[in-house]
Design a protein around this motif. Structure first.
Motif, PDB file in Angstrom:
ATOM      1  N   GLN A 118       0.833  -1.197   0.000  1.00 25.67           N
ATOM      2  CA  GLN A 118       0.000   0.000   0.000  1.00 25.67           C
ATOM      3  C   GLN A 118       0.873   1.254   0.000  1.00 25.67           C
ATOM      4  OE1 GLN A 118      -2.462   0.410   3.464  1.00 25.67           O
ATOM      5  NE2 GLN A 118      -4.010   1.525   2.317  1.00 25.67           N
ATOM      6  N   ASN A 119       0.510   2.231  -0.839  1.00 20.77           N
ATOM      7  CA  ASN A 119       1.184   3.525  -0.977  1.00 20.77           C
ATOM      8  C   ASN A 119       2.581   3.445  -1.577  1.00 20.77           C
ATOM      9  OD1 ASN A 119      -1.046   4.807   0.170  1.00 20.77           O
ATOM     10  ND2 ASN A 119      -0.206   4.589   2.223  1.00 20.77           N
ATOM     11  N   PHE A 120       3.008   2.304  -2.094  1.00 19.89           N
ATOM     12  CA  PHE A 120       4.332   2.159  -2.697  1.00 19.89           C
ATOM     13  C   PHE A 120       4.307   2.823  -4.071  1.00 19.89           C
ATOM     14  CE2 PHE A 120       7.403  -1.141  -4.726  1.00 19.89           C
ATOM     15  CZ  PHE A 120       8.465  -0.259  -4.626  1.00 19.89           C
ATOM     16  N   GLU A 121       4.973   3.986  -4.163  1.00 17.73           N
ATOM     17  CA  GLU A 121       4.951   4.734  -5.416  1.00 17.73           C
ATOM     18  C   GLU A 121       6.313   5.277  -5.801  1.00 17.73           C
ATOM     19  OE1 GLU A 121       1.654   7.417  -5.908  1.00 17.73           O
ATOM     20  OE2 GLU A 121       0.509   6.347  -4.384  1.00 17.73           O
ATOM     21  N   GLY A 122       7.390   4.791  -5.179  1.00 17.47           N
ATOM     22  CA  GLY A 122       8.715   5.253  -5.548  1.00 17.47           C
ATOM     23  C   GLY A 122       9.780   4.625  -4.680  1.00 17.47           C
ATOM     24  N   ILE A 123      11.042   4.956  -5.006  1.00 14.47           N
ATOM     25  CA  ILE A 123      12.180   4.486  -4.215  1.00 14.47           C
ATOM     26  C   ILE A 123      13.164   5.633  -4.027  1.00 14.47           C
ATOM     27  CG2 ILE A 123      12.017   2.067  -4.923  1.00 14.47           C
ATOM     28  CD1 ILE A 123      14.416   2.607  -6.812  1.00 14.47           C
ATOM     29  N   SER A 124      13.974   5.497  -3.012  1.00 16.29           N
ATOM     30  CA  SER A 124      15.078   6.405  -2.757  1.00 16.29           C
ATOM     31  C   SER A 124      16.262   5.531  -2.366  1.00 16.29           C
ATOM     32  CB  SER A 124      14.714   7.363  -1.622  1.00 16.29           C
ATOM     33  OG  SER A 124      15.799   8.204  -1.325  1.00 16.29           O
ATOM     34  N   ILE A 125      17.424   5.729  -3.000  1.00 17.11           N
ATOM     35  CA  ILE A 125      18.555   4.833  -2.747  1.00 17.11           C
ATOM     36  C   ILE A 125      19.726   5.572  -2.108  1.00 17.11           C
ATOM     37  CG2 ILE A 125      17.946   3.236  -4.586  1.00 17.11           C
ATOM     38  CD1 ILE A 125      20.134   4.497  -6.296  1.00 17.11           C
ATOM     39  N   ILE A 126      20.504   4.799  -1.377  1.00 17.53           N
ATOM     40  CA  ILE A 126      21.741   5.263  -0.760  1.00 17.53           C
ATOM     41  C   ILE A 126      22.788   4.193  -1.042  1.00 17.53           C
ATOM     42  CG2 ILE A 126      22.906   5.744   1.424  1.00 17.53           C
ATOM     43  CD1 ILE A 126      20.233   6.639   2.547  1.00 17.53           C
ATOM     44  N   ASP A 131       6.399   6.775  -0.663  1.00 15.45           N
ATOM     45  CA  ASP A 131       5.094   7.112  -1.227  1.00 15.45           C
ATOM     46  C   ASP A 131       5.294   8.139  -2.339  1.00 15.45           C
ATOM     47  OD1 ASP A 131       5.474   9.590  -0.004  1.00 15.45           O
ATOM     48  OD2 ASP A 131       3.938   9.294   1.511  1.00 15.45           O
ATOM     49  N   LYS A 132       4.217   8.692  -2.873  1.00 14.47           N
ATOM     50  CA  LYS A 132       4.327   9.612  -4.003  1.00 14.47           C
ATOM     51  C   LYS A 132       5.012  10.926  -3.633  1.00 14.47           C
ATOM     52  CE  LYS A 132      -0.370  11.348  -3.393  1.00 14.47           C
ATOM     53  NZ  LYS A 132      -1.695  11.407  -3.992  1.00 14.47           N
ATOM     54  N   HIS A 133       5.138  11.222  -2.335  1.00 16.48           N
ATOM     55  CA  HIS A 133       5.797  12.442  -1.888  1.00 16.48           C
ATOM     56  C   HIS A 133       7.258  12.201  -1.506  1.00 16.48           C
ATOM     57  CE1 HIS A 133       1.883  14.320  -1.923  1.00 16.48           C
ATOM     58  NE2 HIS A 133       1.418  13.366  -1.131  1.00 16.48           N
ATOM     59  N   GLY A 134       7.749  10.977  -1.679  1.00 16.55           N
ATOM     60  CA  GLY A 134       9.120  10.645  -1.328  1.00 16.55           C
ATOM     61  C   GLY A 134       9.330  10.333   0.138  1.00 16.55           C
ATOM     62  N   ILE A 135       8.262  10.182   0.888  1.00 18.09           N
ATOM     63  CA  ILE A 135       8.356   9.858   2.307  1.00 18.09           C
ATOM     64  C   ILE A 135       8.457   8.341   2.456  1.00 18.09           C
ATOM     65  CG2 ILE A 135       7.169   9.973   4.537  1.00 18.09           C
ATOM     66  CD1 ILE A 135       5.774  12.529   3.416  1.00 18.09           C
ATOM     67  N   PRO A 136       9.467   7.843   3.195  1.00 15.40           N
ATOM     68  CA  PRO A 136       9.614   6.389   3.343  1.00 15.40           C
ATOM     69  C   PRO A 136       8.379   5.736   3.955  1.00 15.40           C
ATOM     70  CG  PRO A 136      11.589   7.504   4.089  1.00 15.40           C
ATOM     71  CD  PRO A 136      10.551   8.568   3.845  1.00 15.40           C
ATOM     72  N   LEU A 137       8.038   4.568   3.427  1.00 19.42           N
ATOM     73  CA  LEU A 137       6.929   3.790   3.981  1.00 19.42           C
ATOM     74  C   LEU A 137       7.363   3.188   5.308  1.00 19.42           C
ATOM     75  CD1 LEU A 137       5.670   1.943   0.784  1.00 19.42           C
ATOM     76  CD2 LEU A 137       4.871   4.099   1.731  1.00 19.42           C
ATOM     77  N   ILE A 138       6.383   2.878   6.142  1.00 21.21           N
ATOM     78  CA  ILE A 138       6.661   2.358   7.476  1.00 21.21           C
ATOM     79  C   ILE A 138       6.208   0.903   7.552  1.00 21.21           C
ATOM     80  CG2 ILE A 138       6.094   2.614   9.933  1.00 21.21           C
ATOM     81  CD1 ILE A 138       5.712   5.592   9.393  1.00 21.21           C
ATOM     82  N   TRP A 139       6.984   0.064   8.241  1.00 18.88           N
ATOM     83  CA  TRP A 139       6.625  -1.338   8.438  1.00 18.88           C
ATOM     84  C   TRP A 139       5.286  -1.434   9.142  1.00 18.88           C
ATOM     85  CZ3 TRP A 139       8.703  -5.482   6.337  1.00 18.88           C
ATOM     86  CH2 TRP A 139      10.000  -5.404   5.859  1.00 18.88           C
ATOM     87  N   PRO A 186       7.719   0.026 -12.825  1.00 21.41           N
ATOM     88  CA  PRO A 186       9.062   0.192 -12.273  1.00 21.41           C
ATOM     89  C   PRO A 186       9.267   1.564 -11.628  1.00 21.41           C
ATOM     90  CG  PRO A 186       9.136   0.514 -14.634  1.00 21.41           C
ATOM     91  CD  PRO A 186       7.714   0.149 -14.290  1.00 21.41           C
ATOM     92  N   PHE A 187      10.136   1.574 -10.622  1.00 24.40           N
ATOM     93  CA  PHE A 187      10.506   2.800  -9.929  1.00 24.40           C
ATOM     94  C   PHE A 187      12.022   2.941 -10.039  1.00 24.40           C
ATOM     95  CE2 PHE A 187       6.907   0.910  -7.548  1.00 24.40           C
ATOM     96  CZ  PHE A 187       5.946   1.850  -7.877  1.00 24.40           C
TER      97      PHE A 187
END
Length: 166
Positions: A30-38, A54-62, A153-154
């Motif tokens: 749910q709400n998975f709309e992107g990724i951010s990598i390090i 999510d779509k705003h770049g905020i990490p999803l929470i477990w 894909p993201f």
């Protein structure tokens, strides 16, 4: 007696329908709309941390919802993620040559200490990265693509990150 059997069949049919509807949602976060990598350079590999956002770049929470990746019928295995990484060397501060184009290795669910962020950990062995004789720095550009059967894909890109050892 006949009416009881009909009611029982109706209840069973409704239960099957509800289960089928719930099963259609499995395999999605749910709400998975992107990724951010390090990236974290190591001696023999480059560790990649992939935050699901999510779509705003905020990490999803477990365990934010029943569609969490590791809970119940909605379990999403780390093997269900298809990944691709492209690494480019740099010359004169610009992207130069493609030195790696392939999958991430050892993709697995991870969690940082004192954090509920939903993330994947993976690596790229340095032995798989081609040497670029024209490069003028040990840094490069890494682009990672992640998708599942039902999402993506993201992509995300890191520029000027260490890809070669000194």
């Amino acid at each position: 007696m006949f009416r009881l059997k009909l009611q029982l069949r109706a209840v069973i049919l409704v239960c099957i329908c509800i289960f089928t509807l719930l099963a259609c949602g499995t395999g999605e976060i749910q709400n998975f709309e992107g990724i951010s990598i390090i990236s974290e350079p190591r001696v023999d590999r480059i560790n990649i941390t992939i935050y699901l956002t999510d779509k705003h770049g905020i990490p999803l929470i477990w365990n934010q919802s029943i569609l969490s990746p590791s809970v119940g019928v909605s379990t999403i295995s780390d093997a269900d993620f298809v990944t691709n990484a492209k690494i480019y060397s740099m010359r004169n501060g610009e992207r130069n040559r493609l030195v790696y184009d392939g999958r991430l290795v050892d993709v697995r669910w991870g969690q940082e200490l004192n954090s509920l962020d939903r993330l994947l950990k993976a690596e790229i062995p340095r032995a798989l990265i081609d040497e670029d004789p024209d490069r003028d720095t040990t840094t490069g550009v890494i682009t990672v693509e992640v998708k599942t059967e039902k999402q993506g894909p993201f992509t995300d890109t890191i520029e000027k990150t260490a890809i070669y050892r000194n």
